[in-house]
Design a protein around this motif. Structure first.
Motif, short mmCIF file in Angstrom:
data_model
loop_
_atom_site.label_atom_id
_atom_site.label_comp_id
_atom_site.label_asym_id
_atom_site.label_seq_id
_atom_site.Cartn_x
_atom_site.Cartn_y
_atom_site.Cartn_z
N ASN A 148 0.79 -1.01 0.02
CA ASN A 148 0.02 0.44 -0.09
C ASN A 148 1.12 1.05 0.00
N GLU A 152 -5.01 6.37 5.67
CA GLU A 152 -5.68 7.26 5.38
C GLU A 152 -4.84 8.19 5.72
N HIS A 187 -4.97 1.65 -3.62
CA HIS A 187 -6.49 1.49 -3.12
C HIS A 187 -7.27 2.58 -3.31
N ARG A 189 -7.50 5.17 -2.50
CA ARG A 189 -7.66 6.09 -0.88
C ARG A 189 -7.44 7.29 -1.28
N TRP A 374 -12.56 3.72 8.34
CA TRP A 374 -11.20 4.78 9.17
C TRP A 374 -12.20 5.91 8.77
N ALA A 382 -12.89 8.26 6.03
CA ALA A 382 -11.81 8.12 4.90
C ALA A 382 -11.58 6.91 4.49
N GLU A 383 -11.45 6.94 3.23
CA GLU A 383 -11.68 5.82 2.26
C GLU A 383 -10.44 4.89 2.54
N TRP A 384 -10.79 3.53 3.00
CA TRP A 384 -10.23 2.45 3.50
C TRP A 384 -9.29 2.03 1.97
#
Length: 384
Positions: A148, A152, A187, A189, A374, A382-384
């Motif tokens: 990753n 976040e 991801h 995010r 998250w 928040a985007e995981w």
């Protein structure tokens, strides 16, 4: 004439759903229809499709069944329905291969390669200790890794967030050297402005690709992001059919597509997506952080797709806390990795034998996996 007579669904740890289809002549086919964190929804969709369309039908008419499951309903597409279709499609191909005593890839035209390159995850959801983990995986024989890019991240974040991402990639590159490929997963995010900054900042350390730099609903931003970097752009794990891929092929913003064999309509559909990608000079690296049936299905398509680049697999991935890929197989050696490759399975159908007794045992466990939610410092999601 052979008929589909029965089916069973097994939700098993860590977060997988297995489908077992029986025929009137005693052949059993297996598939893996699941959306991570939405297994109960997919289970209901599989039951509806099996009860409405497939029980009592000839299992050999795979393309017709696919069309019926997809086009027979006025509302179509999306992750739940396409994942249900995917697992059923895998099981039907498993049955057909067993009927002809041949791997599925032999029925799809025969292999164009003898083995498939695989990559290994390092670092977890919030990437940490990536350098040490990367060195361990390379010592174990892997020649490609994925990590990753960030934990976040805010919609427009500070220079430190970018510097931290660069430092992590630099650490891995220094640990493994220039001959190991390192995929970097955004991801979904990351927003468009941050994706542009990160893509440019990471480029000196030569990522193998940057994955899902923005969410698929923002794929219209991909040409702008691609213009900021020479790093290949990969996406597709949250795209579910050839129609979802049309626009990224047409604008030529994506270099590597990542359909998931358990989400994007199964073997039947992903083979078509791969052929479309080939026409636009795009490679394919199927998404697969899932179980043994999903991986076996991926390998069938990798075997016959000239543009298959590399295969994700979930051995030791951070999600697999209670069971792993090999646990449900009678013969785990089918997925032996050698110098970063796995040989094509040569057994009939999907080429894997499932330990039904162990599956039944593990299906007694209450599995209710959902991805974490998250939040940013201000309390917003928040985007995981």
């Amino acid at each position: 004439m052979t008929r589909i007579t029965n089916y069973e669904l097994f939700e098993v740890p860590p977060r997988w759903l297995f489908l077992r289809i029986e025929t009137s002549d005693g052949i059993v086919g297996w598939g893996e229809p699941v959306v991570e964190g939405r297994s109960h929804s997919v289970r209901a969709a599989v039951e509806e499709l099996m009860e409405t369309y497939l029980l009592g039908e000839d299992p050999s008419r795979i393309e017709d069944h696919w069309q019926t499951m997809y086009r027979g309903g006025f509302y179509r597409g999306g992750p739940i329905l396409m994942s249900a279709i995917a697992g059923i499609d895998q099981a039907l191909w498993d049955i057909k291969g067993k009927q002809f005593d041949a791997p599925v890839y032999e029925l799809l035209g025969g292999p164009v390669r003898d083995r498939v390159r695989v990559y290994q995850w390092v670092g977890g959801d919030r990437p940490a200790a990536v350098g040490e983990a990367a060195a361990e995986k390379v010592d174990a024989g892997f020649t490609a890794l994925k990590m990753n890019a960030t934990p976040e991240i805010r919609r427009v974040d500070n220079p430190s967030a970018v510097a931290d991402a660069v430092d992590r990639l630099r650490t891995v590159r220094e640990a493994v050297g220039p001959e190991v490929d390192i995929g970097v997963d955004f991801h979904g995010r990351v927003t468009k402005p941050m994706a542009k900054r990160l893509a440019k900042a990471l480029e000196p350390h030569e990522p193998f690709f940057i994955e899902e730099p923005v969410l698929p609903e923002h794929n219209d931003a991909l040409p702008d992001i691609a213009a900021q970097t020479s790093t290949p752009i990969a996406t597709g794990e949250r795209m579910y059919s050839r129609w979802d891929y049309k626009h990224v092929f047409e604008d030529q913003s994506v270099d590597i597509i990542q359909p998931d064999l358990s989400h994007a309509g199964g073997i039947t559909e992903v083979k078509k997506i791969a052929a479309m990608a080939e026409a636009y000079d795009a490679a394919m690296a199927p998404h697969c952080p899932l179980g043994p049936l999903a991986l076996a299905s991926c390998l069938q398509v990798d075997a016959v797709a000239p543009n298959a680049l590399i295969q994700e697999q979930s051995l030791d991935i951070h999600y697999n806390e209670s069971n792993d890929v090999l646990d449900y197989l009678e013969d785990p050696s089918v997925f032996d990795y050698d110098d970063g490759y796995v040989d094509l399975p040569d057994g009939p159908g999907l080429g894997v034998d499932i330990d039904i007794d162990y599956v039944r045992e593990r299906a007694e466990i209450d599995v209710d996996w959902h991805n974490p939610v998250w939040r940013h410092d201000d309390g917003g999601v928040a985007e995981w």
